[in-house]
Design a protein around this motif. Structure first.
Motif, PDB file in Angstrom:
ATOM      1  N   ILE A 149       0.866  -1.336  -0.025  1.00  0.00           N
ATOM      2  CA  ILE A 149       0.180   0.034  -0.140  1.00  0.00           C
ATOM      3  C   ILE A 149       0.933   1.236  -0.014  1.00  0.00           C
ATOM      4  O   ILE A 149       1.913   1.364   0.622  1.00  0.00           O
ATOM      5  CB  ILE A 149      -0.987   0.100   1.141  1.00  0.00           C
ATOM      6  CG1 ILE A 149      -1.548  -1.309   1.438  1.00  0.00           C
ATOM      7  CG2 ILE A 149      -1.930   1.195   1.247  1.00  0.00           C
ATOM      8  CD1 ILE A 149      -2.464  -1.641   0.533  1.00  0.00           C
ATOM      9  N   GLU A 150       0.668   2.098  -0.857  1.00  0.00           N
ATOM     10  CA  GLU A 150       1.304   3.399  -0.944  1.00  0.00           C
ATOM     11  C   GLU A 150       0.163   4.561  -1.144  1.00  0.00           C
ATOM     12  O   GLU A 150      -0.621   4.212  -1.997  1.00  0.00           O
ATOM     13  CB  GLU A 150       2.178   3.637  -1.944  1.00  0.00           C
ATOM     14  CG  GLU A 150       3.527   2.744  -1.479  1.00  0.00           C
ATOM     15  CD  GLU A 150       4.512   3.064  -2.836  1.00  0.00           C
ATOM     16  OE1 GLU A 150       4.773   3.880  -3.502  1.00  0.00           O
ATOM     17  OE2 GLU A 150       5.279   1.798  -3.199  1.00  0.00           O
ATOM     18  N   ASP A 151       0.296   5.522  -0.287  1.00  0.00           N
ATOM     19  CA  ASP A 151      -0.661   6.659  -0.487  1.00  0.00           C
ATOM     20  C   ASP A 151      -2.222   6.145  -0.457  1.00  0.00           C
ATOM     21  O   ASP A 151      -3.071   6.738  -1.045  1.00  0.00           O
ATOM     22  CB  ASP A 151      -0.502   7.530  -1.794  1.00  0.00           C
ATOM     23  CG  ASP A 151       0.684   8.111  -1.786  1.00  0.00           C
ATOM     24  OD1 ASP A 151       1.298   8.590  -0.605  1.00  0.00           O
ATOM     25  OD2 ASP A 151       1.524   8.211  -2.889  1.00  0.00           O
ATOM     26  N   GLY A 152      -2.498   5.264   0.368  1.00  0.00           N
ATOM     27  CA  GLY A 152      -3.888   4.522   0.434  1.00  0.00           C
ATOM     28  C   GLY A 152      -4.240   3.729  -0.419  1.00  0.00           C
ATOM     29  O   GLY A 152      -5.568   3.498  -0.583  1.00  0.00           O
ATOM     30  N   LYS A 153      -3.556   3.221  -1.570  1.00  0.00           N
ATOM     31  CA  LYS A 153      -3.933   2.741  -2.746  1.00  0.00           C
ATOM     32  C   LYS A 153      -2.994   1.189  -2.655  1.00  0.00           C
ATOM     33  O   LYS A 153      -1.640   1.430  -2.332  1.00  0.00           O
ATOM     34  CB  LYS A 153      -3.765   3.393  -3.714  1.00  0.00           C
ATOM     35  CG  LYS A 153      -4.640   4.619  -4.027  1.00  0.00           C
ATOM     36  CD  LYS A 153      -4.510   5.309  -5.284  1.00  0.00           C
ATOM     37  CE  LYS A 153      -5.550   6.346  -5.476  1.00  0.00           C
ATOM     38  NZ  LYS A 153      -5.338   7.508  -4.649  1.00  0.00           N
ATOM     39  N   VAL A 154      -3.604   0.374  -3.077  1.00  0.00           N
ATOM     40  CA  VAL A 154      -2.915  -0.900  -3.321  1.00  0.00           C
ATOM     41  C   VAL A 154      -1.941  -0.720  -4.680  1.00  0.00           C
ATOM     42  O   VAL A 154      -2.430  -0.196  -5.700  1.00  0.00           O
ATOM     43  CB  VAL A 154      -3.855  -2.282  -3.535  1.00  0.00           C
ATOM     44  CG1 VAL A 154      -3.233  -3.448  -4.060  1.00  0.00           C
ATOM     45  CG2 VAL A 154      -4.706  -2.390  -2.550  1.00  0.00           C
ATOM     46  N   THR A 155      -0.568  -0.899  -4.490  1.00  0.00           N
ATOM     47  CA  THR A 155       0.312  -0.749  -5.587  1.00  0.00           C
ATOM     48  C   THR A 155       0.684  -2.082  -6.197  1.00  0.00           C
ATOM     49  O   THR A 155       1.024  -2.233  -7.445  1.00  0.00           O
ATOM     50  CB  THR A 155       1.517   0.113  -5.174  1.00  0.00           C
ATOM     51  OG1 THR A 155       2.157  -0.832  -4.181  1.00  0.00           O
ATOM     52  CG2 THR A 155       1.051   1.429  -4.796  1.00  0.00           C
TER      53      THR A 155
END
Length: 141
Positions: free
Chosen positions: A27-33
C-alpha cells in the motif's frame, strides 16, 4: 504499508492456524500498488506470526484466530483485524476506506461448539463466556 490476508481461493480463510497462503498487498498513499500470494510452507498457529514478520506485514486480516496466535501476532507488532469474512480484495479495500467490518473480540470459532458452551471443551458455559472473549483466556491451542 503491507497488509497480509489469510487467503484461500479469493476469500479470507477462516482458520488462521491452518492458513496455507497469505495474499500480501503493498500500500502506498492509501492505494494498493501490488499484491502477491505467499505460501506458509506448512507453518501453523504461532509460527505463522514469524511468517508475517518475514514478509514485513504491518496488518493482518483474517477470520477466526485463537488466543495463542493472537498473542504471537501482537508480539510480532502486527495489527490484527479478525473475524472478517468474504473476499480478500474487498476486505483490503474496506480497510483502506476505514469501513472494514471486523470483530475486535474475535472468538475461536474453529472449535466444535456445544450449546451453552461457546468454546468447546474448556467449559465457557461454567464461567460466563458471554462476558469476555475466548481470545482472552487461552482458547487457542
Amino acid at each position: 504499508m503491507r497488509i497480509a490476508v489469510a487467503y484461500d481461493n479469493g476469500e479470507i480463510f477462516q482458520h488462521f492456524g491452518r492458513t496455507e497462503q497469505f495474499k500480501v498487498y503493498d500500500i502506498e498513499d492509501g492505494k494498493v500498488t501490488s499484491s502477491k500470494i505467499v505460501g506458509t510452507d506448512g507453518q501453523g498457529h504461532g509460527a505463522l506470526a514469524g511468517v508475517l514478520g518475514t514478509i514485513g506485514a504491518d496488518v493482518l486480516i483474517c477470520g477466526g484466530i485463537g488466543a495463542g496466535a493472537q498473542n504471537a501476532v501482537s508480539m510480532a507488532g502486527v495489527k490484527l483485524y479478525g473475524g472478517v469474512t468474504g473476499s480478500a480484495d474487498e476486505a483490503v479495500s474496506a480497510y483502506l476506506s476505514g469501513s472494514l467490518d471486523f470483530d475486535p473480540n474475535v472468538m475461536c470459532d474453529h472449535h466444535h461448539h456445544d450449546e451453552g458452551n461457546s468454546c468447546g471443551s474448556h467449559g465457557c458455559g461454567s464461567h460466563g463466556c458471554g462476558e469476555h472473549t475466548c481470545g482472552s483466556h487461552g482458547c487457542g491451542h
